[in-house]
Write a protein that holds these residues in place. Structure first.
Motif, PDB file in Angstrom:
ATOM      1  N   GLU A 201       1.409   7.239 -12.263  1.00  0.00           N
ATOM      2  CA  GLU A 201       0.106   7.678 -12.774  1.00  0.00           C
ATOM      3  C   GLU A 201      -0.212   9.118 -12.375  1.00  0.00           C
ATOM      4  N   GLY A 202       0.698   9.747 -11.636  1.00  0.00           N
ATOM      5  CA  GLY A 202       0.483  11.134 -11.230  1.00  0.00           C
ATOM      6  C   GLY A 202      -0.293  11.291  -9.939  1.00  0.00           C
ATOM      7  N   HIS A 203      -0.436  10.216  -9.170  1.00  0.00           N
ATOM      8  CA  HIS A 203      -1.164  10.261  -7.904  1.00  0.00           C
ATOM      9  C   HIS A 203      -0.172  10.332  -6.748  1.00  0.00           C
ATOM     10  N   ARG A 204      -0.505  11.153  -5.751  1.00  0.00           N
ATOM     11  CA  ARG A 204       0.398  11.355  -4.623  1.00  0.00           C
ATOM     12  C   ARG A 204      -0.163  10.834  -3.300  1.00  0.00           C
ATOM     13  N   MET A 205      -1.314  10.168  -3.327  1.00  0.00           N
ATOM     14  CA  MET A 205      -1.938   9.769  -2.060  1.00  0.00           C
ATOM     15  C   MET A 205      -1.097   8.784  -1.260  1.00  0.00           C
ATOM     16  N   LEU A 206      -0.421   7.861  -1.925  1.00  0.00           N
ATOM     17  CA  LEU A 206       0.408   6.910  -1.185  1.00  0.00           C
ATOM     18  C   LEU A 206       1.705   7.559  -0.706  1.00  0.00           C
ATOM     19  N   LEU A 207       2.193   8.518  -1.441  1.00  0.00           N
ATOM     20  CA  LEU A 207       3.360   9.275  -0.990  1.00  0.00           C
ATOM     21  C   LEU A 207       3.003  10.062   0.275  1.00  0.00           C
ATOM     22  N   ARG A 208       1.826  10.693   0.280  1.00  0.00           N
ATOM     23  CA  ARG A 208       1.382  11.425   1.487  1.00  0.00           C
ATOM     24  C   ARG A 208       1.195  10.462   2.664  1.00  0.00           C
TER      25      ARG A 208
ATOM     26  N   ASP B 209       5.743  -0.076   5.602  1.00  0.00           N
ATOM     27  CA  ASP B 209       6.837  -1.048   5.564  1.00  0.00           C
ATOM     28  C   ASP B 209       6.408  -2.428   5.073  1.00  0.00           C
ATOM     29  N   VAL B 210       5.122  -2.621   4.801  1.00  0.00           N
ATOM     30  CA  VAL B 210       4.635  -3.927   4.369  1.00  0.00           C
ATOM     31  C   VAL B 210       5.205  -4.267   2.986  1.00  0.00           C
ATOM     32  N   ALA B 211       5.454  -5.536   2.771  1.00  0.00           N
ATOM     33  CA  ALA B 211       5.959  -5.996   1.473  1.00  0.00           C
ATOM     34  C   ALA B 211       5.008  -5.581   0.359  1.00  0.00           C
ATOM     35  N   GLY B 212       5.559  -5.017  -0.690  1.00  0.00           N
ATOM     36  CA  GLY B 212       4.755  -4.609  -1.836  1.00  0.00           C
ATOM     37  C   GLY B 212       4.353  -3.157  -1.826  1.00  0.00           C
ATOM     38  N   PHE B 213       4.505  -2.474  -0.681  1.00  0.00           N
ATOM     39  CA  PHE B 213       4.083  -1.074  -0.627  1.00  0.00           C
ATOM     40  C   PHE B 213       4.886  -0.218  -1.602  1.00  0.00           C
ATOM     41  N   ASP B 214       6.193  -0.410  -1.650  1.00  0.00           N
ATOM     42  CA  ASP B 214       7.024   0.422  -2.524  1.00  0.00           C
ATOM     43  C   ASP B 214       6.625   0.270  -3.990  1.00  0.00           C
ATOM     44  N   ASP B 215       6.290  -0.938  -4.404  1.00  0.00           N
ATOM     45  CA  ASP B 215       5.848  -1.150  -5.791  1.00  0.00           C
ATOM     46  C   ASP B 215       4.542  -0.411  -6.063  1.00  0.00           C
ATOM     47  N   LEU B 216       3.612  -0.497  -5.117  1.00  0.00           N
ATOM     48  CA  LEU B 216       2.333   0.189  -5.285  1.00  0.00           C
ATOM     49  C   LEU B 216       2.536   1.703  -5.274  1.00  0.00           C
ATOM     50  N   LEU B 217       3.409   2.188  -4.404  1.00  0.00           N
ATOM     51  CA  LEU B 217       3.738   3.615  -4.358  1.00  0.00           C
ATOM     52  C   LEU B 217       4.295   4.079  -5.701  1.00  0.00           C
ATOM     53  N   GLN B 218       5.239   3.341  -6.260  1.00  0.00           N
ATOM     54  CA  GLN B 218       5.832   3.728  -7.541  1.00  0.00           C
ATOM     55  C   GLN B 218       4.800   3.717  -8.666  1.00  0.00           C
ATOM     56  N   GLU B 219       3.913   2.738  -8.641  1.00  0.00           N
ATOM     57  CA  GLU B 219       2.838   2.689  -9.646  1.00  0.00           C
ATOM     58  C   GLU B 219       1.946   3.920  -9.538  1.00  0.00           C
ATOM     59  N   SER B 220       1.577   4.275  -8.310  1.00  0.00           N
ATOM     60  CA  SER B 220       0.694   5.435  -8.120  1.00  0.00           C
ATOM     61  C   SER B 220       1.385   6.722  -8.578  1.00  0.00           C
TER      62      SER B 220
ATOM     63  N   ASP C  28       2.786   7.601   3.154  1.00  0.00           N
ATOM     64  CA  ASP C  28       4.132   7.209   3.572  1.00  0.00           C
ATOM     65  C   ASP C  28       4.787   8.324   4.393  1.00  0.00           C
ATOM     66  N   GLU C  29       4.740   9.535   3.902  1.00  0.00           N
ATOM     67  CA  GLU C  29       5.378  10.652   4.596  1.00  0.00           C
ATOM     68  C   GLU C  29       4.731  10.933   5.949  1.00  0.00           C
ATOM     69  N   SER C  30       3.417  10.927   6.000  1.00  0.00           N
ATOM     70  CA  SER C  30       2.745  11.235   7.271  1.00  0.00           C
ATOM     71  C   SER C  30       2.935  10.100   8.279  1.00  0.00           C
ATOM     72  N   TRP C  31       2.988   8.866   7.810  1.00  0.00           N
ATOM     73  CA  TRP C  31       3.234   7.736   8.709  1.00  0.00           C
ATOM     74  C   TRP C  31       4.638   7.829   9.301  1.00  0.00           C
ATOM     75  N   ARG C  32       5.611   8.032   8.437  1.00  0.00           N
ATOM     76  CA  ARG C  32       7.002   8.064   8.894  1.00  0.00           C
ATOM     77  C   ARG C  32       7.302   9.265   9.791  1.00  0.00           C
ATOM     78  N   SER C  33       6.644  10.406   9.542  1.00  0.00           N
ATOM     79  CA  SER C  33       6.852  11.585  10.390  1.00  0.00           C
ATOM     80  C   SER C  33       6.094  11.464  11.707  1.00  0.00           C
ATOM     81  N   GLY C  34       5.112  10.556  11.751  1.00  0.00           N
ATOM     82  CA  GLY C  34       4.283  10.394  12.941  1.00  0.00           C
ATOM     83  C   GLY C  34       3.095  11.336  12.981  1.00  0.00           C
ATOM     84  N   SER C  35       2.911  12.138  11.931  1.00  0.00           N
ATOM     85  CA  SER C  35       1.806  13.098  11.942  1.00  0.00           C
ATOM     86  C   SER C  35       0.442  12.447  11.724  1.00  0.00           C
ATOM     87  N   ASN C  36       0.428  11.251  11.131  1.00  0.00           N
ATOM     88  CA  ASN C  36      -0.832  10.522  10.950  1.00  0.00           C
ATOM     89  C   ASN C  36      -0.526   9.034  10.934  1.00  0.00           C
TER      90      ASN C  36
END
Length: 145
Positions: A24-31, A10-21, A33-41
């Motif tokens: 480029e074909g990288h999914r690490m920030l998407l993972r 939820d920090v400012a700028g995260f969405d921009d960095l996520l979209q950039e990643s 985001d998803e694991s944080w929001r689900s509470g799994s990590n």
């Protein structure tokens, strides 16, 4: 000038960095985001952390440290979700994030594993990580304890 701080999606700028990643074909920030929001990590167990790298208060990189879920050694850690924005690559940003993740790691871990893309192998090896070909879920490891 770079600064480090704990970070969540939820920090400012995260969405921009996520979209950039993602562009480029990288999914690490998407993972992340998803694991944080689900509470799994949530990086809440002993020795775990996730840090954001700020450049003039703008989020430009992320890296985390977890207990390694793929390693049977309870003192195995894992470098997670390392991503450095294009605007700060080749300026020491990745090195700074890894140094921060290594700092204090030996209190909880004997080594840190990572599963890096081929394009990052040289980066990790320059920082002292050993290449571990043929190991499931691990491309590189560094001893910290």
């Amino acid at each position: 000038m770079f600064a480090l701080a704990p970070v969540i999606p939820d920090v400012a700028g995260f969405d921009d960095l996520l979209q950039e990643s993602l562009a480029e074909g990288h999914r690490m920030l998407l993972r992340f985001d998803e694991s944080w929001r689900s509470g799994s990590n949530r990086f809440e167990r002993p020795g775990e952390t996730v840090l954001g790298l700020l450049d003039d208060r703008v989020l430009v990189g992320i890296c985390g440290r977890n207990i390694d879920p793929y390693d049977i050694n309870p003192r195995a850690g894992r470098v997670r979700h390392l991503y450095v924005g294009q605007s700060v690559r080749r300026r020491g940003a990745g090195r700074l994030l890894i140094a921060a993740i290594l700092d204090g790691a030996a209190t909880h871990f004997d080594y840190l594993n990572t599963n890096a893309p081929d394009t990052a192998f040289a980066f990790y090896e320059r920082l002292g990580f050993a290449h571990l070909p043929g190991v499931d879920h691990v491309t590189h490891r560094i001893t910290v304890g």
